[in-house]
Every structure is written in C-alpha cells, then in structure tokens.
Design a protein around this motif. Structure first.
Motif, mmCIF file in Angstrom:
data_model
loop_
_atom_site.group_PDB
_atom_site.id
_atom_site.type_symbol
_atom_site.label_atom_id
_atom_site.label_comp_id
_atom_site.label_asym_id
_atom_site.label_seq_id
_atom_site.Cartn_x
_atom_site.Cartn_y
_atom_site.Cartn_z
ATOM 1 N N MET A 1 0.841 -1.189 0.000
ATOM 2 C CA MET A 1 0.000 0.000 0.000
ATOM 3 C C MET A 1 0.881 1.244 0.000
ATOM 4 O O MET A 1 1.715 1.418 0.878
ATOM 5 N N SER A 2 0.711 2.088 -1.009
ATOM 6 C CA SER A 2 1.496 3.310 -1.085
ATOM 7 C C SER A 2 1.103 4.256 0.045
ATOM 8 O O SER A 2 0.042 4.112 0.665
ATOM 9 N N GLN A 3 1.957 5.285 0.273
ATOM 10 C CA GLN A 3 1.673 6.216 1.351
ATOM 11 C C GLN A 3 0.383 6.986 1.092
ATOM 12 O O GLN A 3 -0.388 7.248 2.002
ATOM 13 N N ARG A 4 0.135 7.334 -0.173
ATOM 14 C CA ARG A 4 -1.091 8.091 -0.467
ATOM 15 C C ARG A 4 -2.328 7.222 -0.291
ATOM 16 O O ARG A 4 -3.374 7.700 0.153
ATOM 17 N N LEU A 5 -2.215 5.932 -0.648
ATOM 18 C CA LEU A 5 -3.327 5.028 -0.388
ATOM 19 C C LEU A 5 -3.494 4.830 1.112
ATOM 20 O O LEU A 5 -4.624 4.709 1.606
ATOM 21 N N ARG A 6 -2.383 4.830 1.848
ATOM 22 C CA ARG A 6 -2.450 4.725 3.306
ATOM 23 C C ARG A 6 -3.214 5.912 3.881
ATOM 24 O O ARG A 6 -4.005 5.757 4.829
ATOM 25 N N ILE A 7 -2.998 7.114 3.340
ATOM 26 C CA ILE A 7 -3.724 8.301 3.810
ATOM 27 C C ILE A 7 -5.223 8.103 3.628
ATOM 28 O O ILE A 7 -6.033 8.421 4.507
ATOM 29 N N TYR A 8 -5.598 7.563 2.466
ATOM 30 C CA TYR A 8 -7.011 7.321 2.180
ATOM 31 C C TYR A 8 -7.622 6.358 3.205
ATOM 32 O O TYR A 8 -8.690 6.625 3.778
ATOM 33 N N TYR A 9 -6.925 5.241 3.455
ATOM 34 C CA TYR A 9 -7.461 4.267 4.407
ATOM 35 C C TYR A 9 -7.404 4.800 5.842
ATOM 36 O O TYR A 9 -8.246 4.438 6.676
ATOM 37 N N ASN A 10 -6.415 5.628 6.146
ATOM 38 C CA ASN A 10 -6.414 6.289 7.448
ATOM 39 C C ASN A 10 -7.712 7.054 7.660
ATOM 40 O O ASN A 10 -8.319 7.023 8.744
ATOM 41 N N ALA A 11 -8.126 7.786 6.625
ATOM 42 C CA ALA A 11 -9.359 8.564 6.728
ATOM 43 C C ALA A 11 -10.571 7.659 6.912
ATOM 44 O O ALA A 11 -11.441 7.921 7.762
ATOM 45 N N ILE A 12 -10.650 6.581 6.104
ATOM 46 C CA ILE A 12 -11.791 5.670 6.186
ATOM 47 C C ILE A 12 -11.851 4.975 7.553
ATOM 48 O O ILE A 12 -12.902 4.922 8.206
ATOM 49 N N PHE A 13 -10.714 4.426 8.008
ATOM 50 C CA PHE A 13 -10.688 3.725 9.288
ATOM 51 C C PHE A 13 -10.943 4.692 10.437
ATOM 52 O O PHE A 13 -11.637 4.360 11.401
ATOM 53 N N GLY A 14 -10.358 5.895 10.360
ATOM 54 C CA GLY A 14 -10.590 6.878 11.410
ATOM 55 C C GLY A 14 -12.048 7.295 11.485
ATOM 56 O O GLY A 14 -12.632 7.411 12.580
ATOM 57 N N ALA A 15 -12.672 7.533 10.326
ATOM 58 C CA ALA A 15 -14.090 7.899 10.292
ATOM 59 C C ALA A 15 -14.954 6.778 10.854
ATOM 60 O O ALA A 15 -15.910 7.020 11.613
ATOM 61 N N THR A 16 -14.605 5.522 10.509
ATOM 62 C CA THR A 16 -15.358 4.374 11.031
ATOM 63 C C THR A 16 -15.213 4.281 12.547
ATOM 64 O O THR A 16 -16.190 4.003 13.267
ATOM 65 N N GLY A 17 -14.003 4.521 13.055
ATOM 66 C CA GLY A 17 -13.797 4.516 14.509
ATOM 67 C C GLY A 17 -14.625 5.576 15.202
ATOM 68 O O GLY A 17 -15.212 5.328 16.266
ATOM 69 N N GLY A 18 -14.694 6.782 14.613
ATOM 70 C CA GLY A 18 -15.521 7.837 15.190
ATOM 71 C C GLY A 18 -16.984 7.467 15.216
ATOM 72 O O GLY A 18 -17.699 7.723 16.196
ATOM 73 N N LEU A 19 -17.465 6.832 14.133
ATOM 74 C CA LEU A 19 -18.873 6.426 14.064
ATOM 75 C C LEU A 19 -19.187 5.346 15.102
ATOM 76 O O LEU A 19 -20.223 5.393 15.780
ATOM 77 N N ILE A 20 -18.279 4.357 15.236
ATOM 78 C CA ILE A 20 -18.502 3.301 16.242
ATOM 79 C C ILE A 20 -18.492 3.902 17.640
ATOM 80 O O ILE A 20 -19.313 3.538 18.494
ATOM 81 N N GLY A 21 -17.553 4.829 17.888
ATOM 82 C CA GLY A 21 -17.505 5.478 19.193
ATOM 83 C C GLY A 21 -18.800 6.197 19.522
ATOM 84 O O GLY A 21 -19.308 6.111 20.652
ATOM 85 N N TRP A 22 -19.346 6.913 18.542
ATOM 86 C CA TRP A 22 -20.628 7.610 18.754
ATOM 87 C C TRP A 22 -21.739 6.610 19.068
ATOM 88 O O TRP A 22 -22.551 6.831 19.975
ATOM 89 N N PHE A 23 -21.777 5.486 18.328
ATOM 90 C CA PHE A 23 -22.833 4.489 18.544
ATOM 91 C C PHE A 23 -22.733 3.879 19.944
ATOM 92 O O PHE A 23 -23.742 3.727 20.639
ATOM 93 N N VAL A 24 -21.503 3.533 20.352
ATOM 94 C CA VAL A 24 -21.313 2.918 21.677
ATOM 95 C C VAL A 24 -21.707 3.888 22.783
ATOM 96 O O VAL A 24 -22.358 3.507 23.766
#
Length: 512
Positions: A1-24
């Motif tokens: 995974m390139s660094q720029r693709l890593r940035i993209y997945y960082n955003a997706i995983f981080g957003a998912t973590g925020g959503l799960i945190g809100w739900f919990v």
C-alpha cells in the motif's frame, strides 16, 4: 500500500472509529458527574479511533501480530488521550465561553494522543513526530467542524455523530499527510506480495526481513530470512548491510558484500522481492533545504489531502439518499446463441456509480417499434474486475508533433481511472514487440513504466495487438485491448485479418 493510499485508508478507518464510538456512547448511558462523563466519553472515542487507525498495516499485510500490536497501542493511548483530551477540551471550552476555537483546541489533544500511539507502536521517534503534528491538526479541524455543525443544525446528536466521523477522518488523514511531507527516505515494494507498499525509514536503523517485528516486514517470500538485512543512516547517507551470507542481497543486480551506500532509485532485491530506495533529495542538495520550502510543500500537500477528506466525507453524508439515473450504456452484446441475444447494460447515477435498485419492470425492450419478450433478467450487481492490455506505439513517427507526450498522457489517464480490482498490462512496439509490464493493479508502477517510454524504429502494430491478445487468451471475465498508435503498420509478420480471426476465435466470444 502506497503512502497516499495509506492516507485514504487512514481517513476511512478513522471515520469508522468515530462512528462506532458515537454508537457505543449512545448505548452505554454514562452516569455520574460531568467530569466522569467527559472522561468516559473521551476514552471511548479515543479507543475506537486509535485502535482502527493503528490496525491498518496489520489488516492489509495480513499480519496478526502487527494488527494486534497496532490496535492495542492505538486503543491504549487513544483511551488516555481521549479521556484527558475531552476533559481539557471542556475546560478550554468553558474558558473561552464556548465557541469553535474552544472546541477545536480541546479535541486537538485527543488527536495528538492518537497520533503519538502509532509512533510508539513502531518505536520510531520520527513517527511520533509525524503523529503528534498530524493528530493535533486533525483533532483541531475535527473539533472546529463539529462545533460548526452543532451551531448550524441545532441538533447535538446529529452534529455529534457527523462531528466524530469527521474527527476520525481528519486525524487519520493528517497523520498520513504529515508523514508523506516530512519523511526524508523510504523504500517501495515494486515486486512481491506487497507490491506498491511503502516503508518510511523513520529510525536510525531498520531491520529488513519476514519477521512481523521487522521494521520493513516482507511477507510471502520464502527466500527471505526472518532478519535478512539492516538499512541504516550514517553520515547523512543510507547504508544497506546484508546479514545472511547464504542468501545474498542485491543492489542493482550486484551482490552486497558487507555494507553498501545507497543512492536514490537504487533497486534492492531481497529473496525474490524487489524494493526501490527513494530519498526526498539527492545528497548534494540535502543540506540546502530550508524550513520555508518544507512549509510550502506541506501546505500544498495539506490542501490536496483536505480536498480528499472533503470528498470522502461528502460520500459518507450522501450515502443512503435516493439514486437517479444519469447514464445508460450497452457494454456488450452476446450473439453466440442467436436468435436468443444477451445484452449487458450499465446504468450509472450522477456520481458515475452503478444504480443497484433496478428491477425488470424498469426496462422496456423493443425491436423496430414492437415489444420483445425478455426471457431472463439478472438484477444489478457490482462490475466484475477488468483485465486490459495497453498497446503503445513507440515507433519513430511518434517523435513528431509531441505525439509520444500525448500518448503517455492518454495512457496514464486510462490507468488512473481503473478500479482497485482491475489489472492492466503494457505492450510496447516499434519494429520489435515487447511486454513492458505484466498484469498488475499497481497504478504507480504502470504510470512509471509509461513515463519511461522512448521512441524507436518502424511500426509492427498488428504483431503488437496479437501479442496483447495472446496475453488475454487464458484470462476469464471482462477484458479489453486498448491500442494507441499514429500510423499504418509497416513491419508486422501478422496481417489485420490474422489478428481479427484470432481475436474472434480464441479471445473475445462476445462480438457486438
């Protein structure tokens, strides 16, 4: 995974973590005084954002030890930083009498703690620096946007959900962006199971091997030892040292005996895996970079990543809304069972995405104005991966009028619009035909190969297309040949009729 693709997945995983945190948070019903409530809420948010961002490398490398370690560090420091961050945030918010700045400064501490966790998990001081800067900026932006939404929509619940998604995406995006901008050297896998993955050289000495605890952990190659080589910095240079004499490491095809200084673009072969060594600048210019230039570069990269973040968040916020049809294409017609005919139809919405809510009742089929019975209807499904061959003309005539430059731009534009599951190969030709790149989904490698094209001799166009068809003969599913040329064939052994006949009989059974 390139660094720029890593940035993209960082955003997706981080957003998912925020959503799960809100739900919990909505499920556990926090009780107690305001300090206890803030600490628990902040810790919960920090755990999920931190653990998901920290687990990315382990998920994509299929390395369980890395996944557990990254998730554990992320959750632990996210817990501490989240609890302290939200408490500090509420104090700052109270001190400022509310407002956007107070919320932003408060959430900045949460982002900072999550960023620190990624650096500590790799035991790399530079990674900690990247995480501190990126996490703090991401948390600041997330807090500011959250408060803006709360003021605009007037609903704390809605703005909290969207705000936490934005917080996670912001932290993830900025951590990766800061690392890409500030890193001085890295290696990229250009051949091997992890093709396209980049490893930032963030420590004074990095171990290369197949052990999951290695700094440059290379998997799927049995010829690599658990700890195969060391890559370290010395006197402002990077040096490679081979540990395993019975399995030599190669640099540009030559065996490394002892230690060898690396230069920008050197190719390192470890087992059957090939790495490309990259430095931000050449050694001669390294001392001349001043802080203003780095700041300018950072601002430029930051703008790009902020735009990417905006697109991601817009996609999240639009999900679930009704789709409207924007385009309809007949992509293939299969006449092999005539008079029964099978038609493949692509229906896209305004965002160029497949519309998946259609049934047979949405379609009418006519022939010369008369209705035709539909014998079978297969509903919408995700497009199958595409395998394509780019056939690129590098004959002498391409030297004129900027033709080779136009060909490169067109070929690169095609590569960049392919999907992550699509694979592309490249055949080049002048009076000789050569496979420049076998099938790969790595867009970076494809673009590099296209950019390296130079013009040559005569034009063996038909032979080149025939070679591309041979590459596709055993491939199942969707496939295509895209040929770019400027003139007539004057060198091929094959004729046009030969190529068409081979295509119909052996490669493409679906003829429109």
């Amino acid at each position: 995974m390139s660094q720029r693709l890593r940035i993209y997945y960082n955003a997706i995983f981080g957003a998912t973590g925020g959503l799960i945190g809100w739900f919990v948070l909505g499920q556990i019903g926090i009780i107690g005084n305001i300090i206890v409530q803030d600490a628990i809420a902040g810790a919960t948010i920090g755990i999920f954002i931190g653990s998901l961002i920290g687990s990315i490398d382990g998920v994509f490398d299929q390395a369980m030890r890395r996944l557990y370690r990254g998730a554990l560090y992320g959750a632990g420091y996210g817990f501490i930083g989240g609890a302290l961050g939200l408490l500090i945030g509420e104090l700052v918010l109270w001190g400022f009498g509310g407002g956007i700045l107070g919320r932003a400064l408060g959430w900045m501490f949460l982002g900072l703690a999550v960023g620190v966790s990624e650096g500590i998990s790799t035991k790399a001081s530079k990674k900690i620096t990247y995480g501190v800067i990126g996490g703090a900026i991401g948390g600041f932006l997330g807090g500011a946007i959250f408060e803006i939404f709360r003021l605009v929509f007037g609903s704390y619940t809605f703005s909290q959900a969207l705000g936490l998604i934005i917080l996670g995406a912001s932290i993830g995006t900025l951590i990766g962006t800061v690392e890409e901008v500030l890193r001085e050297a890295w290696v990229k896998v250009v051949r091997g199971r992890q093709e396209g993955k980049e490893f930032t050289l963030s420590k004074s000495s990095s171990v290369v091997g197949k052990d999951e605890r290695c700094d440059i952990a290379l998997f799927g190659d049995n010829k690599i030892a658990r700890k195969h080589a060391d890559l370290y910095s010395k006197s402002q240079q990077y040096v490679l040292h081979n540990r395993v004499m019975e399995a030599p490491t190669l640099v540009n095809g030559a065996s490394v005996n002892g230690a060898q200084v690396l230069n920008n673009h050197d190719r390192i072969q470890v087992g059957d895996t090939v790495l490309l060594f990259r430095e931000r600048t050449s050694q001669a210019n390294k001392d001349r970079i001043d802080s203003s230039k780095k700041l300018k570069e950072f601002i430029g990269q930051f703008r790009k990543q902020l735009l990417l973040l905006t697109v991601i968040l817009c996609s999240i916020s639009l999900a679930g809304f009704g789709q409207s049809v924007s385009e309809v294409h007949v992509s293939q017609v299969d006449k092999s069972d005539f008079p029964s005919i099978t038609a493949y139809i692509d229906v896209l919405d305004a965002q160029k995405q497949p519309v998946k809510t259609l049934s047979q009742s949405h379609f009418t089929l006519t022939e010369n104005g008369a209705s035709v019975e539909v014998l079978e209807f297969v509903g919408p499904r995700d497009p199958q991966p595409m395998t394509a061959v780019l056939v690129l003309d590098r004959s002498g005539s391409m030297r004129k009028a900027g033709k080779i430059s136009g060909l490169k731009k067109a070929a690169i534009a095609f590569v960049r619009q392919t999907k992550a599951t699509d694979k592309t190969g490249i055949v080049i030709f002048d009076d000789q035909v050569r496979i420049l790149q076998d099938f790969t989904a790595n867009k970076g490698i494809l673009v590099e190969e296209i950019q390296s094209l130079e013009v040559g001799g005569k034009t063996a166009y038909y032979d080149a297309v025939n070679k591309a068809l041979e590459m596709l003969k055993s491939i199942e599913g969707r496939k295509a040949v895209i040929a770019l040329t400027d003139g007539m064939d004057n060198k091929s052994l094959k004729s046009l009729d030969d190529v068409i006949s081979f295509s119909k009989k052996s490669v493409f059974r679906y003829i429109r």
